[in-house]
Design a protein around this motif. Structure first.
Motif, short mmCIF file in Angstrom:
data_model
loop_
_atom_site.label_atom_id
_atom_site.label_comp_id
_atom_site.label_asym_id
_atom_site.label_seq_id
_atom_site.Cartn_x
_atom_site.Cartn_y
_atom_site.Cartn_z
N GLU A 1 3.12 0.74 -3.01
CA GLU A 1 3.29 -0.01 -4.25
C GLU A 1 2.93 -1.49 -4.04
O GLU A 1 2.26 -2.10 -4.89
N ASN A 2 3.36 -2.05 -2.91
CA ASN A 2 3.07 -3.45 -2.63
C ASN A 2 1.57 -3.71 -2.51
O ASN A 2 1.06 -4.72 -3.03
N VAL A 3 0.87 -2.81 -1.85
CA VAL A 3 -0.58 -2.98 -1.70
C VAL A 3 -1.28 -2.82 -3.04
O VAL A 3 -2.16 -3.61 -3.40
N LEU A 4 -0.89 -1.81 -3.79
CA LEU A 4 -1.57 -1.52 -5.06
C LEU A 4 -1.27 -2.54 -6.15
O LEU A 4 -1.96 -2.56 -7.18
N THR A 5 -0.27 -3.40 -5.95
CA THR A 5 0.02 -4.43 -6.94
C THR A 5 -0.55 -5.80 -6.53
O THR A 5 -0.38 -6.77 -7.27
N ASP B 1 -2.23 -2.10 6.72
CA ASP B 1 -1.59 -1.66 5.47
C ASP B 1 -2.63 -1.27 4.43
O ASP B 1 -2.50 -0.23 3.77
N LEU B 2 -3.68 -2.08 4.30
CA LEU B 2 -4.73 -1.75 3.34
C LEU B 2 -5.47 -0.48 3.77
O LEU B 2 -5.85 0.33 2.91
N GLY C 1 -5.47 2.77 1.55
CA GLY C 1 -6.82 3.10 1.12
C GLY C 1 -7.20 4.55 1.37
O GLY C 1 -7.89 5.16 0.56
N ILE C 2 -6.74 5.12 2.50
CA ILE C 2 -7.10 6.51 2.80
C ILE C 2 -6.05 7.51 2.32
O ILE C 2 -6.24 8.72 2.44
N LEU C 3 -4.96 7.02 1.74
CA LEU C 3 -3.84 7.90 1.41
C LEU C 3 -4.22 8.96 0.38
O LEU C 3 -3.82 10.13 0.51
N LYS D 1 10.78 -0.71 10.81
CA LYS D 1 11.02 -1.67 11.89
C LYS D 1 10.32 -3.01 11.63
O LYS D 1 10.79 -4.06 12.07
N ASN D 2 9.22 -2.97 10.88
CA ASN D 2 8.42 -4.17 10.64
C ASN D 2 8.59 -4.73 9.23
O ASN D 2 7.65 -5.31 8.68
N ASP D 3 9.80 -4.54 8.69
CA ASP D 3 10.15 -5.17 7.41
C ASP D 3 9.17 -4.84 6.28
O ASP D 3 8.79 -5.70 5.50
N GLY D 4 8.78 -3.57 6.23
CA GLY D 4 7.98 -3.13 5.09
C GLY D 4 6.49 -3.09 5.31
O GLY D 4 5.74 -2.73 4.39
#
Length: 204
Positions: free
Chosen positions: A184-188, A154-155, A159-161, A140-143
């Motif tokens: 993937e977006n956060v880790l890149t 998001d971080l 981070g806890i994943l 709903k929030n475009d990713g």
């Protein structure tokens, strides 16, 4: 002069990794102090409420991982664009906490009979419910979790994943494309990618 940061935690990612992600994102230098379990009884009395992670900022101790992350997010521009977005971020991060607590209730149960009874409801009800909801929110929030843009929510989630995955023994986002893309977006993000590449190895 930039603040002096010292993060105090066990030699794992778990609840401290979102803090490390935020410090890395903000390109802040920090001491990543990791202690072994046998050192904890000696260190515990020196912490504010006998728990970690603790972040020292210019020698002053702060505690509670989400509160620390919220503070750092304000310093580094990841707290949302207005009070409503800040509320949405707080709500979803608290929901991550609810989810983590239910998983931890299973994972840390020392009674094997009790633990076995918790596994099927956790795997077949709790995990699908929360992960489906998280997938819907990100779709709903475009990713992203809030406002169609990167925030500390998001971080925090990414981070806890690894910690959550370790406790439930599966990759929670593998079959959830929006959450997988978010990871993937956060880790890149260059600063976070650099941290991940140099951090000490741990399973959780």
């Amino acid at each position: 002069m930039s603040p002096r940061y010292k993060l105090i935690y066990f030699p794992v990612k778990a609840l401290s990794e979102p803090i490390r992600f935020l410090l890395s994102y903000g390109e802040a230098e920090f001491e990543d102090y990791r202690f072994e379990s046998e050192q904890w009884p000696q260190l515990k009395p020196s912490t504010p409420f006998g728990k970690v992670p603790v972040l020292e900022i210019d020698g002053v101790q702060t505690h509670q991982s989400a509160a620390i992350c919220r503070y750092l997010a304000k310093q580094f521009g990841l707290n949302g664009s207005n009070d409503w977005e800040a509320l949405e971020i707080d709500a979803i991060v608290d929901t991550f906490g609810d989810f983590r607590q239910q998983i931890a209730n299973y994972h840390y149960d020392q009674d094997e009979a009790s633990k076995e009874k918790k596994w099927e409801p956790l795997k077949n009800e709790t995990v699908p419910y929360y992960m489906s909801k998280f997938e819907e929110v990100v779709k709903k929030n475009d990713g992203y979790f809030v406002g169609g843009k990167l925030t500390w929510a998001d971080l925090y989630f990414v981070g806890i994943l690894d910690y959550l995955n370790f406790m439930v023994k599966e990759d929670l986002v593998e079959n959830r494309p929006k959450l997988k893309a978010l990871r993937e977006n956060v880790l890149t993000i260059p600063a976070i990618k650099a941290w991940v590449e140099k951090r000490p190895h741990s399973e959780m």
